[in-house]
Scaffold this active site. Structure first.
Site, PDB file in Angstrom:
ATOM      1  N   GLY A 154      -8.160   3.168  -8.823  1.00  0.00           N
ATOM      2  CA  GLY A 154      -7.292   4.297  -9.151  1.00  0.00           C
ATOM      3  C   GLY A 154      -7.334   4.629 -10.636  1.00  0.00           C
ATOM      4  N   LEU A 174       0.822  -1.214   0.000  1.00  0.00           N
ATOM      5  CA  LEU A 174       0.000   0.000   0.000  1.00  0.00           C
ATOM      6  C   LEU A 174       0.854   1.260   0.000  1.00  0.00           C
ATOM      7  CD1 LEU A 174      -2.752  -0.986   2.609  1.00  0.00           C
ATOM      8  CD2 LEU A 174      -2.761  -1.303   0.126  1.00  0.00           C
ATOM      9  N   HIS A 216      -3.374   4.171  -2.673  1.00  0.00           N
ATOM     10  CA  HIS A 216      -4.393   3.261  -2.126  1.00  0.00           C
ATOM     11  C   HIS A 216      -5.165   3.934  -0.995  1.00  0.00           C
ATOM     12  CE1 HIS A 216      -1.294   0.212  -3.561  1.00  0.00           C
ATOM     13  NE2 HIS A 216      -2.368  -0.183  -4.184  1.00  0.00           N
TER      14      HIS A 216
END
Ligand code: PAF
Length: 288
Positions: free
Chosen positions: A147, A33, A37
């Protein structure tokens, strides 16, 4: 944060949330991460009562010779970051849990799934579409956040949600960047200093073509050519593709329209990076 690693327990947790009329927001990840994120989590947090994050390095979306084995994995660190960002449930199934012996069903997205990333990484989107559909079935979220950096993945997921009548609202969150513009990616850790420096060329080139579009250039071929020229100036960048495409189908366009995407993929040593920019001709507001 509560950690769950079986499908049965995950489904039970969602049932409980549903019985309390909680809205479930979902952030699928492969771990490692970073701030990108965490931005997805914050987006989900603002819209849902319960935020589920999955961490699953999905073998089905890696090609032979890709980085499945060395993909960065650090569950303890990820759990800490997820908890801080406000994740309520961390779903961390094993590969056997998701693909038990005898597993045989896959989702193929034709057209968009075959172009650009799909052409360079055969089978990649089949793996992504399959695991995302499975995760949606398990977590049954009202909304899921992805994303914008993986713009083609986002388009593939929107396609399966539409085609397969899934009741999930798919939301995109803006790409988070390093100070020098490099898009955050779990794969950036592979870059030794010289390649890391060279990788700035991707975002710098995208900024340059955005500028050209802002000045009024709408010939998409010229914009794509300029993008390729900019990247060619960096000797450590081995260009895979640079194009201007429509955001839903990922087909090259002749004219830049609001929402057209400039997309780029290049290798720096053994590391393949992608990036994109939403183009907005003057006087038009593009969709994010
Ligand atoms: O973007 C990713 O991290 C992965 O492709 C996803 C969506 C979690 C599917 O494995």
């Amino acid at each position: 944060v509560r950690s769950i690693d079986t499908i049965v327990d995950m489904k039970a947790a969602v049932r409980t949330a549903r019985s309390k009329e909680q809205r479930v927001g979902f952030v699928p990840t492969m771990g490692a991460l970073h701030e990108g994120h965490l931005a997805l989590v914050r987006r989900a947090k603002g819209l849902a009562d319960l935020v589920v994050m999955s961490i699953f390095v999905n073998p089905a979306q890696f090609g032979a010779g890709e980085d499945y084995d060395r993909y960065p994995r650090d569950l303890a660190r990820d759990a800490g970051l997820a908890a801080e960002a406000g994740v309520d449930i961390l779903f961390t199934p094993s590969a056997r849990e998701i693909y038990p012996n005898g597993y045989a069903s896959y989702v193929t997205v034709e057209g968009i799934g075959d172009r650009f990333e799909g052409a360079s990484r055969p089978g990649h989107f089949r793996g992504v579409a399959t695991v995302v559909l499975k995760l949606f079935q398990i977590v049954q979220p009202e909304l899921a956040v992805f994303g914008q950096k993986d713009a083609q993945q986002l388009a593939v997921i929107r396609r399966i949600v539409h085609d397969l009548n899934l009741d999930v609202e798919v939301l995109a969150a803006q790409t988070v960047r390093e100070k020098d513009g490099l898009a955050l990616s779990s794969r950036n850790v592979y870059l030794p200093p010289q390649q890391r420096e060279a990788a700035r060329v991707l975002s710098a080139s995208l900024r340059e073509v955005e500028g050209r579009v802002a000045e009024g250039e709408t010939d998409a071929r010229r914009i794509a050519a300029l993008l390729r020229e900019c990247i060619a100036r960096e000797p450590l960048a081995a260009l895979d593709y640079a194009e201007v495409v429509a955001p839903d189908e990922f087909k090259p366009v002749d004219r830049v329209a609001p929402g057209s995407l400039a997309i780029v993929a290049a290798k720096f040593g053994a590391t393949r990076l992608i990036d994109n920019a939403v183009l907005n001709p003057p006087g038009a507001e593009g969709r994010p």
